[in-house]
Design a protein around this motif. Structure first.
Motif, PDB file in Angstrom:
ATOM      1  N   ALA A 186      41.396  46.265  43.904  1.00  0.00           N
ATOM      2  CA  ALA A 186      41.865  46.840  45.346  1.00  0.00           C
ATOM      3  C   ALA A 186      42.044  45.806  46.137  1.00  0.00           C
ATOM      4  O   ALA A 186      42.961  45.769  46.972  1.00  0.00           O
ATOM      5  N   LYS A 187      41.074  44.795  46.136  1.00  0.00           N
ATOM      6  CA  LYS A 187      41.289  43.356  47.086  1.00  0.00           C
ATOM      7  C   LYS A 187      42.433  42.818  46.752  1.00  0.00           C
ATOM      8  O   LYS A 187      43.172  42.426  47.827  1.00  0.00           O
ATOM      9  N   LEU A 188      42.914  42.473  45.629  1.00  0.00           N
ATOM     10  CA  LEU A 188      44.111  41.961  45.172  1.00  0.00           C
ATOM     11  C   LEU A 188      45.232  42.535  44.955  1.00  0.00           C
ATOM     12  O   LEU A 188      46.118  42.143  44.814  1.00  0.00           O
ATOM     13  N   ALA A 189      45.332  43.961  45.513  1.00  0.00           N
ATOM     14  CA  ALA A 189      46.555  44.791  45.411  1.00  0.00           C
ATOM     15  C   ALA A 189      47.745  44.158  46.044  1.00  0.00           C
ATOM     16  O   ALA A 189      48.853  44.082  45.544  1.00  0.00           O
ATOM     17  N   PRO A 190      47.451  43.437  47.262  1.00  0.00           N
ATOM     18  CA  PRO A 190      48.434  43.243  48.198  1.00  0.00           C
ATOM     19  C   PRO A 190      49.213  41.988  47.331  1.00  0.00           C
ATOM     20  O   PRO A 190      50.306  41.716  47.726  1.00  0.00           O
ATOM     21  N   LEU A 191      48.631  41.405  46.445  1.00  0.00           N
ATOM     22  CA  LEU A 191      49.104  40.190  45.724  1.00  0.00           C
ATOM     23  C   LEU A 191      49.924  40.556  44.485  1.00  0.00           C
ATOM     24  O   LEU A 191      50.542  39.703  44.000  1.00  0.00           O
ATOM     25  N   SER A 238      44.555  27.343  33.243  1.00  0.00           N
ATOM     26  CA  SER A 238      43.272  28.006  33.007  1.00  0.00           C
ATOM     27  C   SER A 238      43.144  29.710  33.335  1.00  0.00           C
ATOM     28  O   SER A 238      42.383  30.442  32.998  1.00  0.00           O
ATOM     29  N   TRP A 239      44.391  29.932  34.175  1.00  0.00           N
ATOM     30  CA  TRP A 239      44.433  31.061  34.851  1.00  0.00           C
ATOM     31  C   TRP A 239      45.105  32.139  34.327  1.00  0.00           C
ATOM     32  O   TRP A 239      45.520  33.149  35.055  1.00  0.00           O
ATOM     33  N   ALA A 240      45.845  32.081  33.063  1.00  0.00           N
ATOM     34  CA  ALA A 240      46.685  32.967  32.677  1.00  0.00           C
ATOM     35  C   ALA A 240      45.929  34.357  32.381  1.00  0.00           C
ATOM     36  O   ALA A 240      46.626  35.353  32.780  1.00  0.00           O
ATOM     37  N   TYR A 241      44.724  34.705  31.992  1.00  0.00           N
ATOM     38  CA  TYR A 241      44.005  35.730  31.892  1.00  0.00           C
ATOM     39  C   TYR A 241      43.914  36.388  33.084  1.00  0.00           C
ATOM     40  O   TYR A 241      43.890  37.516  33.343  1.00  0.00           O
ATOM     41  N   PHE A 242      43.541  35.432  34.318  1.00  0.00           N
ATOM     42  CA  PHE A 242      43.164  36.001  35.638  1.00  0.00           C
ATOM     43  C   PHE A 242      44.545  36.496  36.131  1.00  0.00           C
ATOM     44  O   PHE A 242      44.403  37.586  36.724  1.00  0.00           O
ATOM     45  N   ALA A 243      45.357  35.827  35.985  1.00  0.00           N
ATOM     46  CA  ALA A 243      46.694  36.129  36.471  1.00  0.00           C
ATOM     47  C   ALA A 243      47.109  37.572  35.749  1.00  0.00           C
ATOM     48  O   ALA A 243      47.860  38.546  36.713  1.00  0.00           O
ATOM     49  N   LYS A 244      47.208  37.624  34.509  1.00  0.00           N
ATOM     50  CA  LYS A 244      47.531  38.811  33.811  1.00  0.00           C
ATOM     51  C   LYS A 244      46.574  39.892  34.534  1.00  0.00           C
ATOM     52  O   LYS A 244      47.040  41.250  34.686  1.00  0.00           O
ATOM     53  N   ALA A 245      45.242  39.850  34.423  1.00  0.00           N
ATOM     54  CA  ALA A 245      44.265  40.982  34.880  1.00  0.00           C
ATOM     55  C   ALA A 245      44.743  41.456  36.359  1.00  0.00           C
ATOM     56  O   ALA A 245      44.874  42.759  36.580  1.00  0.00           O
ATOM     57  N   PHE A 246      45.331  40.591  37.238  1.00  0.00           N
ATOM     58  CA  PHE A 246      45.467  40.798  38.515  1.00  0.00           C
ATOM     59  C   PHE A 246      47.021  41.053  38.858  1.00  0.00           C
ATOM     60  O   PHE A 246      47.230  41.120  40.060  1.00  0.00           O
ATOM     61  N   GLU A 247      47.572  41.026  37.903  1.00  0.00           N
ATOM     62  CA  GLU A 247      49.198  41.173  37.882  1.00  0.00           C
ATOM     63  C   GLU A 247      49.901  40.117  38.893  1.00  0.00           C
ATOM     64  O   GLU A 247      50.581  40.290  39.936  1.00  0.00           O
ATOM     65  N   LEU A 248      49.155  38.801  38.811  1.00  0.00           N
ATOM     66  CA  LEU A 248      50.003  37.820  39.412  1.00  0.00           C
ATOM     67  C   LEU A 248      51.019  37.151  38.538  1.00  0.00           C
ATOM     68  O   LEU A 248      50.969  37.226  37.315  1.00  0.00           O
ATOM     69  N   ARG A 249      51.938  36.473  39.129  1.00  0.00           N
ATOM     70  CA  ARG A 249      53.151  35.708  38.389  1.00  0.00           C
ATOM     71  C   ARG A 249      52.874  34.289  38.504  1.00  0.00           C
ATOM     72  O   ARG A 249      53.187  33.833  39.358  1.00  0.00           O
ATOM     73  N   ILE A 250      52.618  33.682  37.230  1.00  0.00           N
ATOM     74  CA  ILE A 250      52.596  32.335  37.250  1.00  0.00           C
ATOM     75  C   ILE A 250      54.087  31.773  37.141  1.00  0.00           C
ATOM     76  O   ILE A 250      54.526  32.265  36.144  1.00  0.00           O
ATOM     77  N   VAL A 251      54.420  30.900  38.214  1.00  0.00           N
ATOM     78  CA  VAL A 251      55.814  30.618  38.007  1.00  0.00           C
ATOM     79  C   VAL A 251      55.758  29.148  37.700  1.00  0.00           C
ATOM     80  O   VAL A 251      56.939  28.328  37.507  1.00  0.00           O
ATOM     81  N   THR A 279      38.300  36.725  44.278  1.00  0.00           N
ATOM     82  CA  THR A 279      38.982  37.958  44.833  1.00  0.00           C
ATOM     83  C   THR A 279      39.044  37.689  46.618  1.00  0.00           C
ATOM     84  O   THR A 279      40.062  38.131  47.100  1.00  0.00           O
ATOM     85  N   ALA A 280      37.804  37.428  47.086  1.00  0.00           N
ATOM     86  CA  ALA A 280      37.601  37.455  48.419  1.00  0.00           C
ATOM     87  C   ALA A 280      38.329  36.224  49.209  1.00  0.00           C
ATOM     88  O   ALA A 280      39.110  36.522  49.946  1.00  0.00           O
ATOM     89  N   GLY A 281      38.532  35.040  48.124  1.00  0.00           N
ATOM     90  CA  GLY A 281      39.167  34.105  48.629  1.00  0.00           C
ATOM     91  C   GLY A 281      40.515  34.195  48.664  1.00  0.00           C
ATOM     92  O   GLY A 281      41.572  33.989  49.631  1.00  0.00           O
ATOM     93  N   LEU A 282      41.157  34.891  47.607  1.00  0.00           N
ATOM     94  CA  LEU A 282      42.529  35.001  47.381  1.00  0.00           C
ATOM     95  C   LEU A 282      43.072  36.352  48.279  1.00  0.00           C
ATOM     96  O   LEU A 282      44.372  36.304  48.457  1.00  0.00           O
TER      97      LEU A 282
END
Lengths: 356, 302
Positions: B189-194, B205-218, B294-297
């Motif tokens: 919910a916290k990262l939904a806007p992202l 290191s952050w491939a799994y984190f990005a996949k979990a929260f649907e961030l797009r590593i470019v 999640t709070a930071g991002l």
């Protein structure tokens, strides 16, 4: 008759070897090739040492290369072979098997030819040091360029200690050849080491050790030589991946110097030490200072000294290193010698764990 | 007589206390995240510690004899696997502990599932590709969905080492799964806007984190895994960040600041420094790590 009896045996042995080579063996699950690593180096240098054939001339040469093969032989025993050499051929520098699991009371066994665990620096291959050449004092007191490297059998024990204190006691029966190099025959010697390791909070580690070795240095007279050493290494893990290492080692040697013209066999006490600090900035840069002094072999009233400044740069990561060193060597009673060395060290193969 | 009875009672009590304290199952873990999850699953029955520290690069851990002596006393060692903690083998070997139960949390074994591994290279792997892990990206604990996989491995290993408390470990694992599922909803919910936001990371290191929260590593600050950036690569990355409108750069604290700061100056991308592992090894520290990240991002979406 003897020939006929001998020939079939050779023949069968040859045929068996041929069949083994030609007939593919069934692939066994879990059986794999050993890990293979190779380390090479290119060395450049300049020295004003008049005793050197290349005095005041820049030099460039291929340094010693090393091939390492190691693997588990079974669930309890590991084996390793280390070949070193260069354009003129290779020699077996180390070849040993170690029982690393399955023994009671924290015991481990090792047998073969290996760089003996006398002190802290002797067992380390030069490419793993933060500078190009091992300290002169260690080379002078521990049997020259190749170090104290012999066929031996070792028992070591991890003593039961509280907390983070690790205490390792080891004893080796050694071939003893290093003590009587060039003489006919061999006489066994012995080596012992007690090392103690501590964590200095979350950001530091300390190791202290004492070592002793003995062997016969004159087989005709049966005279015994002794080596005693004490060492200390501390490492501090700083911000990021930066580290500061402080290391010092003192060696005392009691040997006998034969004088064939005078027919004497005089006992000689010698000692020496080195100390260095190495600062590693993140993982790519390192730099440091080394100071050492030692009594000269055959002239213990002469103390030689050397001072070094060294720096290293990992071009991308640790597989390709550039190292630069300047040494100011002060042989007592002689002219100072200045040497600049440059090394390109390159390695391939599996990344092994970084040992303290 | 009365005095001697009091002394013997006191001694018995002391011995009982000592026995109960020493009865705890000692667990070592390669990473604080595995230790924290083992602490949750093991509860009061276990004593855990981690070899790697949160703020240190988990690829390069120096093998200290002091780690060996600590591991010589443990019943269970939890490895992260996927060739990240190869140094653990030297520590376990040096511990000379013949009775140790080594559990690789990445692979399916003993009733515990394996990880769905990301970035598994196809074909031949060599150093021209950088420090690529042949079995795939090993930073799987950074997806909260992999927390239960680690918990299942911790439960399986603890139950083997201490069958008397297997029921407790299974109950704690279930509690862990329920808690992480609930917390995962909050983190999402916290990262939904992202969601779908373009991000850059220093290392992979952050491939799994990005996949979990649907961030797009470019893009990555490193041109290849484990290889420091060149000026040319940084310039290309500046162009990419601008083209993709990337807003977030995630960096581990053990890498130098200068390159991320350069990118920040050139593009306005916001740099976040997160440890890739949780700071503590207590039962809730694995969750706290996601709380912090999640709070930071969360504010970066606007």
């Amino acid at each position: 008759m003897r020939f006929h009896a001998f020939f079939p045996m050779q023949f069968y042995a040859f045929m068996t070897a041929l069949m083994t080579a030609l007939v593919p063996l069934p692939v066994k699950a879990g059986v794999a090739n050993p890990d293979i690593s190779a380390i090479g180096q290119v060395l450049g240098g300049y020295t004003d040492d008049v005793a050197s054939a290349d005095a005041e001339e820049p030099t460039l040469k291929l340094g010693e290369a090393e091939f390492v093969f190691d693997a588990y032989l079974n669930p309890f025993i590991k084996g390793a072979f280390i070949l070193s050499g260069g354009e003129d051929g290779f020699a077996l520098e180390e070849g040993y098997a170690s029982v690393v699991k399955g023994l009671p009371w924290g015991l481990a066994l090792k047998a073969g030819k290996y760089r003996l665990g006398f002190g802290k620096i002797n067992s380390i291959h030069p490419h793993a040091l933060p500078f190009i050449e091992p300290p002169r004092s260690a080379r002078s007191l521990l049997f020259g360029e190749e170090g104290f490297n012999e066929t031996a059998a070792q028992v070591s024990c991890l003593l039961p200690t509280p907390g983070d204190w690790a205490s390792t006691l080891s004893g080796d029966v050694i071939e003893g050849k290093a003590f009587h190099e060039g003489q006919e025959g061999t006489r066994l010697g012995g080596l012992g080491r007690w090392a103690n390791d501590f964590l200095l909070g979350e950001r530091g580690a300390l190791e202290t050790g004492v070592s002793g070795a003995t062997g016969v240095d004159n087989l005709d007279r049966g005279s015994r030589a002794w080596l005693v050493g004490a060492d200390l290494k501390a490492k501090f893990y700083l911000e990021g991946s930066s580290q500061l290492t402080l290391q010092a080692e003192g060696i005392f040697a009691y040997t006998h110097i034969p004088d064939t013209t005078a027919g004497t066999h005089a006992a000689e006490d010698r000692q020496g030490f080195y100390g260095f600090c190495d600062y590693r900035y993140h993982t790519q840069w390192n730099g440091g200072l080394l100071y050492e002094q030692w009594q000269r072999e055959g002239a213990t009233n002469m103390t030689d000294r050397a001072f070094r400044v060294f720096a290293g740069y990992a071009v991308l990561e640790e597989s390709t290193l550039l190292r630069l060193a300047y040494e100011h060597f002060l042989p007592e009673g002689g002219d100072p010698v200045n040497t600049v060395s440059l090394q390109l060290l390159f390695s391939m193969g599996p990344h092994k764990a970084h040992q303290f | 007589m009365k005095n001697s009875r009091t002394v013997s009672l006191a001694l018995t009590a002391c011995l009982a206390l000592a026995a109960s304290a020493s009865a705890k199952i000692k667990v070592a873990a390669s990473l604080p995240d595995l230790a924290s999850i083992a602490a949750y699953v093991g509860g009061d029955e276990v004593e855990v510690f981690s070899i790697a520290k949160a703020n240190a690069n988990p690829h390069f851990v120096e093998v200290l004899p002091s780690y060996m002596i600590k591991v010589s006393r443990v019943a269970v060692y939890l490895k992260s696997g996927l060739a990240l903690d190869q140094w653990a083998d030297a520590i376990i070997e040096g511990s000379r502990n013949s009775n140790i139960l080594v559990e690789d949390c990445s692979i399916e074994a003993g009733g515990a599932p394996g990880i769905s591994v990301l970035d598994k290279p196809a074909g031949k792997v060599d150093a021209s590709m950088g420090d690529v892990h042949p079995q795939g990206n090993p930073h799987y604990w950074l997806d909260p969905a992999n927390g239960p996989v680690i918990a299942a491995h911790a439960r399986a290993a603890l139950s083997k080492a201490d069958p008397a408390h297997a029921t407790l470990y299974a109950a704690n694992e279930k509690r862990f799964d329920e808690e992480i599922a609930k917390r995962n909803q909050d983190w999402h919910a916290k990262l939904a806007p992202l969601k779908g936001t373009a991000v850059v990371t220093y290392h992979s290191s952050w491939a799994y984190f990005a996949k979990a929260f649907e961030l797009r590593i470019v893009g990555y600050v490193e041109p290849f895994p484990g290889i420091p950036p060149t000026a040319k690569h940084l310039q290309e990355l500046v162009d990419k960040i601008k083209a993709e409108k990337a807003k977030v750069l995630i960096q581990e604290p053990y890498y130098g600041d200068s390159d991320p700061k350069f990118l920040e100056r050139q593009t306005g991308i916001k740099v976040f420094r997160f440890t890739p592992s949780c700071e503590g090894i207590g039962a809730g520290d694995y969750f706290k790590h996601f709380d912090i990240m999640t709070a930071g991002l969360a504010g970066a979406g606007g």
